[in-house]
Design a protein around this motif. Structure first.
Motif, PDB file in Angstrom:
ATOM      1  N   UNK A  14     125.920 -79.306  49.908  1.00  0.00           N
ATOM      2  CA  UNK A  14     125.630 -78.324  48.940  1.00  0.00           C
ATOM      3  C   UNK A  14     124.445 -77.314  49.345  1.00  0.00           C
ATOM      4  N   UNK A  15     123.159 -78.007  49.464  1.00  0.00           N
ATOM      5  CA  UNK A  15     121.962 -77.210  49.916  1.00  0.00           C
ATOM      6  C   UNK A  15     122.141 -76.834  51.354  1.00  0.00           C
ATOM      7  N   UNK A 184     112.655 -78.385  45.243  1.00  0.00           N
ATOM      8  CA  UNK A 184     113.425 -77.859  44.270  1.00  0.00           C
ATOM      9  C   UNK A 184     113.468 -78.745  42.863  1.00  0.00           C
ATOM     10  N   UNK A 185     113.537 -77.908  41.825  1.00  0.00           N
ATOM     11  CA  UNK A 185     113.864 -78.367  40.449  1.00  0.00           C
ATOM     12  C   UNK A 185     115.501 -78.995  40.649  1.00  0.00           C
ATOM     13  N   UNK A 186     116.246 -79.308  39.484  1.00  0.00           N
ATOM     14  CA  UNK A 186     117.247 -79.790  39.498  1.00  0.00           C
ATOM     15  C   UNK A 186     118.298 -78.417  39.941  1.00  0.00           C
ATOM     16  N   UNK A 198     127.076 -82.077  30.256  1.00  0.00           N
ATOM     17  CA  UNK A 198     126.605 -81.553  29.045  1.00  0.00           C
ATOM     18  C   UNK A 198     125.253 -81.051  28.994  1.00  0.00           C
ATOM     19  N   UNK A 199     124.687 -80.675  30.259  1.00  0.00           N
ATOM     20  CA  UNK A 199     123.523 -80.602  30.197  1.00  0.00           C
ATOM     21  C   UNK A 199     123.269 -79.118  30.323  1.00  0.00           C
ATOM     22  N   UNK A 200     121.949 -78.689  29.756  1.00  0.00           N
ATOM     23  CA  UNK A 200     121.786 -77.238  29.705  1.00  0.00           C
ATOM     24  C   UNK A 200     121.310 -76.710  31.277  1.00  0.00           C
ATOM     25  N   UNK A 201     122.429 -76.009  31.856  1.00  0.00           N
ATOM     26  CA  UNK A 201     122.117 -75.460  33.193  1.00  0.00           C
ATOM     27  C   UNK A 201     121.201 -74.127  33.511  1.00  0.00           C
ATOM     28  N   UNK A 202     120.774 -73.621  32.058  1.00  0.00           N
ATOM     29  CA  UNK A 202     120.035 -72.377  32.520  1.00  0.00           C
ATOM     30  C   UNK A 202     118.744 -72.629  33.011  1.00  0.00           C
ATOM     31  N   UNK A 203     118.170 -73.827  33.056  1.00  0.00           N
ATOM     32  CA  UNK A 203     117.000 -74.063  33.907  1.00  0.00           C
ATOM     33  C   UNK A 203     117.083 -74.384  35.423  1.00  0.00           C
ATOM     34  N   UNK A 204     118.383 -74.398  35.840  1.00  0.00           N
ATOM     35  CA  UNK A 204     118.738 -75.344  36.997  1.00  0.00           C
ATOM     36  C   UNK A 204     118.464 -73.970  38.376  1.00  0.00           C
ATOM     37  N   UNK A 205     118.277 -74.550  39.304  1.00  0.00           N
ATOM     38  CA  UNK A 205     117.884 -73.600  40.424  1.00  0.00           C
ATOM     39  C   UNK A 205     119.162 -73.402  41.174  1.00  0.00           C
ATOM     40  N   UNK A 206     119.432 -72.422  41.839  1.00  0.00           N
ATOM     41  CA  UNK A 206     120.702 -72.247  42.654  1.00  0.00           C
ATOM     42  C   UNK A 206     120.378 -72.778  44.097  1.00  0.00           C
ATOM     43  N   UNK A 224     100.561 -68.977  59.921  1.00  0.00           N
ATOM     44  CA  UNK A 224      99.496 -70.442  59.842  1.00  0.00           C
ATOM     45  C   UNK A 224      99.717 -71.176  58.531  1.00  0.00           C
ATOM     46  N   UNK A 225     100.887 -70.828  57.748  1.00  0.00           N
ATOM     47  CA  UNK A 225     101.289 -71.773  56.643  1.00  0.00           C
ATOM     48  C   UNK A 225     101.506 -73.008  57.170  1.00  0.00           C
ATOM     49  N   UNK A 226     101.088 -74.258  57.020  1.00  0.00           N
ATOM     50  CA  UNK A 226     101.601 -75.515  57.331  1.00  0.00           C
ATOM     51  C   UNK A 226     101.178 -76.613  56.483  1.00  0.00           C
ATOM     52  N   UNK A 227     102.046 -77.509  56.211  1.00  0.00           N
ATOM     53  CA  UNK A 227     101.332 -78.450  55.017  1.00  0.00           C
ATOM     54  C   UNK A 227     101.802 -77.924  53.714  1.00  0.00           C
ATOM     55  N   UNK A 228     102.380 -77.100  53.507  1.00  0.00           N
ATOM     56  CA  UNK A 228     102.784 -76.579  52.207  1.00  0.00           C
ATOM     57  C   UNK A 228     103.859 -77.200  51.487  1.00  0.00           C
ATOM     58  N   UNK A 229     103.753 -77.343  50.337  1.00  0.00           N
ATOM     59  CA  UNK A 229     104.760 -77.794  49.446  1.00  0.00           C
ATOM     60  C   UNK A 229     105.029 -76.942  48.271  1.00  0.00           C
ATOM     61  N   UNK A 230     106.364 -76.310  48.373  1.00  0.00           N
ATOM     62  CA  UNK A 230     106.574 -75.212  47.550  1.00  0.00           C
ATOM     63  C   UNK A 230     107.517 -75.591  46.559  1.00  0.00           C
ATOM     64  N   UNK A 231     107.337 -75.261  45.186  1.00  0.00           N
ATOM     65  CA  UNK A 231     108.006 -75.813  43.987  1.00  0.00           C
ATOM     66  C   UNK A 231     109.062 -74.376  44.052  1.00  0.00           C
ATOM     67  N   UNK A 232     110.388 -74.827  43.810  1.00  0.00           N
ATOM     68  CA  UNK A 232     111.275 -73.951  43.659  1.00  0.00           C
ATOM     69  C   UNK A 232     112.156 -74.259  42.220  1.00  0.00           C
TER      70      UNK A 232
END
Length: 232
Positions: A14-15, A184-186, A198-206, A224-232
């Protein structure tokens, strides 16, 4: 990414499909080691006709066969004379607390989420080091920061992906290779919809939103960005 060559492990999932489609849209050639024939056929069906010539793949069980992925990378180099980007999207989820999670499930979560990324990185590093440039993007999870309970084997495996990313970034910085991760979050995927009807999908990320961030981390703009961990 015009002219760039990328490998997307799990690129028929999927991703992975969203990442592959974004890379093709941005002008890259993309190679996909896939495992499920139906998923590979689904991906091919979503690719625009004019982009199909920049997509190829082969069946590879990279968790079970490191040599097969090494051979796949060799084939990519023969076809394209180079390799610029690796994105590791292979992964899996399992619920359960420590008391209820079997050792077999622990090993499965470690193999799917961590070992797959290790094998992917090991396969491309010699080429990227020789070229003194490259981009590696791993996929961890928002559940790893801070570590969440209730699906502990998954959380620990995804936490290990963060450690792998940050340590490898230090090792490869002298070689011009940037190593980063997305968290990524859900994600709004068919599998998650089936698992949580039955989950609320409004906060899910595409998956497309996650692919946007991966595309940035795979590009020359990341600098030069390396070692970054980016929340989505």
């Amino acid at each position: 990414m015009t002219g760039r060559v990328a490998i997307v492990t799990g690129g028929s999932g999927a991703l992975g499909q969203s990442v592959v489609l974004r890379f093709l849209q941005d002008g890259a050639s993309v190679a996909v080691p896939w495992l499920v024939p139906e998923e590979w056929e689904s991906l091919q069906g979503r690719v625009e006709r004019g982009q199909l010539g920049r997509l190829h793949g082969a069946m590879v069980d990279l968790v079970a066969d490191e040599a097969a992925l090494a051979a796949f990378v060799t084939d990519v180099l023969v076809r394209h004379k180079g390799l610029d980007v690796l994105v590791n999207t292979v992964g899996g989820f399992a619920g359960g607390d420590l008391a209820s999670t079997s050792l077999a499930e622990w090993r499965r979560m470690i193999d799917l989420n961590l070992t797959s990324a290790v094998i992917g990185c090991r396969a491309v590093l010699p080429t990227m080091r020789a070229a003194r440039r490259g981009r590696i993007v791993n996929v961890s999870s928002r559940a790893a920061v801070p570590p969440a309970g209730g699906f502990i084997a998954y959380t620990v495996a995804k936490s290990a992906v963060i450690a792998l990313t940050q340590a490898l970034a230090q090792e490869e910085r002298p070689h011009g290779i940037a190593v980063n991760a997305v968290l990524p979050s859900t994600m709004d995927t068919p599998a998650n919809r089936r698992a949580m009807p039955d989950a609320d999908r409004s906060g899910w990320v595409s998956t497309e939103a996650v692919a946007d961030v991966i595309a940035y981390l795979a590009s020359d703009r990341v600098g030069a960005v390396s070692g970054g961990c980016i929340p989505v």
